[in-house]
Design a protein around this motif. Sequence first.
Motif, PDB file in Angstrom:
ATOM      1  N   LYS A  66      14.125  18.206  -3.304  1.00 35.37           N
ATOM      2  CA  LYS A  66      14.803  17.113  -3.589  1.00 35.37           C
ATOM      3  C   LYS A  66      13.819  16.232  -5.530  1.00 35.37           C
ATOM      4  O   LYS A  66      13.587  15.765  -6.170  1.00 35.37           O
ATOM      5  CB  LYS A  66      15.039  15.696  -3.007  1.00 35.37           C
ATOM      6  CG  LYS A  66      16.394  16.341  -1.908  1.00 35.37           C
ATOM      7  CD  LYS A  66      16.271  15.369  -0.776  1.00 35.37           C
ATOM      8  CE  LYS A  66      17.026  14.279  -2.157  1.00 35.37           C
ATOM      9  NZ  LYS A  66      17.746  12.891  -0.824  1.00 35.37           N
ATOM     10  N   ALA A  67      12.623  15.859  -3.845  1.00 36.69           N
ATOM     11  CA  ALA A  67      11.336  15.765  -5.143  1.00 36.69           C
ATOM     12  C   ALA A  67      10.906  16.381  -6.165  1.00 36.69           C
ATOM     13  O   ALA A  67      10.378  15.941  -6.988  1.00 36.69           O
ATOM     14  CB  ALA A  67       9.671  15.725  -3.954  1.00 36.69           C
ATOM     15  N   ALA A  68      11.077  17.603  -6.089  1.00 38.90           N
ATOM     16  CA  ALA A  68      10.860  18.464  -7.483  1.00 38.90           C
ATOM     17  C   ALA A  68      11.826  18.720  -8.348  1.00 38.90           C
ATOM     18  O   ALA A  68      11.146  19.013  -8.868  1.00 38.90           O
ATOM     19  CB  ALA A  68      10.951  20.226  -6.779  1.00 38.90           C
ATOM     20  N   LYS A  69      12.767  17.822  -7.780  1.00 38.59           N
ATOM     21  CA  LYS A  69      13.981  17.751  -9.134  1.00 38.59           C
ATOM     22  C   LYS A  69      13.344  16.147 -10.314  1.00 38.59           C
ATOM     23  O   LYS A  69      13.888  16.235 -11.462  1.00 38.59           O
ATOM     24  CB  LYS A  69      14.566  17.312  -9.135  1.00 38.59           C
ATOM     25  CG  LYS A  69      15.620  18.587  -8.427  1.00 38.59           C
ATOM     26  CD  LYS A  69      17.160  18.255  -7.149  1.00 38.59           C
ATOM     27  CE  LYS A  69      18.121  19.647  -6.678  1.00 38.59           C
ATOM     28  NZ  LYS A  69      19.022  18.953  -5.521  1.00 38.59           N
ATOM     29  N   GLY A  70      12.119  15.331 -10.308  1.00 37.00           N
ATOM     30  CA  GLY A  70      11.452  14.968 -10.800  1.00 37.00           C
ATOM     31  C   GLY A  70      11.977  13.285 -10.265  1.00 37.00           C
ATOM     32  O   GLY A  70      12.088  12.256 -11.018  1.00 37.00           O
ATOM     33  N   ASP A  71      12.728  12.953  -9.410  1.00 38.90           N
ATOM     34  CA  ASP A  71      13.340  11.627  -8.526  1.00 38.90           C
ATOM     35  C   ASP A  71      12.322  10.882  -8.417  1.00 38.90           C
ATOM     36  O   ASP A  71      11.674  11.340  -7.855  1.00 38.90           O
ATOM     37  CB  ASP A  71      14.554  11.720  -8.606  1.00 38.90           C
ATOM     38  CG  ASP A  71      14.869   9.907  -8.012  1.00 38.90           C
ATOM     39  OD1 ASP A  71      15.945   9.303  -8.946  1.00 38.90           O
ATOM     40  OD2 ASP A  71      14.942   9.561  -7.444  1.00 38.90           O
ATOM     41  N   LEU A  72      11.973  10.169  -8.793  1.00 45.03           N
ATOM     42  CA  LEU A  72      10.304   9.719  -8.958  1.00 45.03           C
ATOM     43  C   LEU A  72      10.594   8.167  -6.976  1.00 45.03           C
ATOM     44  O   LEU A  72      10.336   8.901  -6.302  1.00 45.03           O
ATOM     45  CB  LEU A  72      10.464   8.010 -10.163  1.00 45.03           C
ATOM     46  CG  LEU A  72       9.723   8.209 -10.898  1.00 45.03           C
ATOM     47  CD1 LEU A  72       9.309   7.064 -12.250  1.00 45.03           C
ATOM     48  CD2 LEU A  72       8.442   9.417 -11.066  1.00 45.03           C
TER      49      LEU A  72
END
Length: 288
Positions: A66-72
């Motif tokens: 999930k984090a790899a998708k770029g959402d801070l």
Amino acid sequence: RKALILEWHRRWFDILATNADKGSVDAAKSLMKLYIADCPEDINPNDGLASAGKWYDRWIELLTAKAAKGDLVDKMNLADVLLYAEGVPEDLLDCFSDEDDERSLSQAVRLYKDITDSDCDGFFKAEAYYKMGIAYHDLGDEKKAFMCFKKAAKLNWHEAYAKLGDAYRYGNGVVPDDDTARKWYRKGADVGEITAILKLAECYKNGIGGEQDYEKAMLEYRHIAERINGRGFKHQTVGIGTALYELGDMYLNGLGVQPDLKKAIRYFTLSANKCNNPQAESKLNELL
């Protein structure tokens, strides 16, 4: 009846496992906890612990995706888990090696840095700087921790004020300076940050970074003790318990006031009973 309960206990775990395999973060997290707290009785506890470790890995894998998708926000959530191990059972944490811990902290630093390097709002960036400072401190890099706390403080993250006070007091990443430490504690106390208030009171009580002043120390401790009936009590229990204990200690030893055993016992009792303060409990055992 026992066999039926076990069958559905297993079925419950199978449903969660299916959901976790399909990408459910919550299902993976639940399985990690359940294999320790509510493992089917026909599974050996050691095997249950191993399974919990497997689902921890899956949980982190899903959070990382999930984090790899770029959402801070996702990056912050993952970094917080890696830094604080929030939600991870204690039995499972005991299985982690120093190398595992260091790897998690380093990954957390990278995630927080992604946030601080972004163009997010100042409040979110300040939080990331502060938590990055904690991670660097845990990794033993006090200079980088100090710089992160300084940047967080510049963005008005209140908890960073006490951390900078500690840095100057104990020489963590900077030349020791008790006077500057007291100033940072004062800055934190002025905005109501509970750790800073406690540290400032300690400075007054022991003459750290300036003159000893029992009256001011007691005033600061009272500011915190008064929160015992406030709405935020549950989140400040440790700090309030410490303040109550210190008030009891000052009355017991006559620091800035006439010795008063009755008042000392009252404060120790509040600290022990309301806040589970172990020092207060020990002191009551001595006095009663």
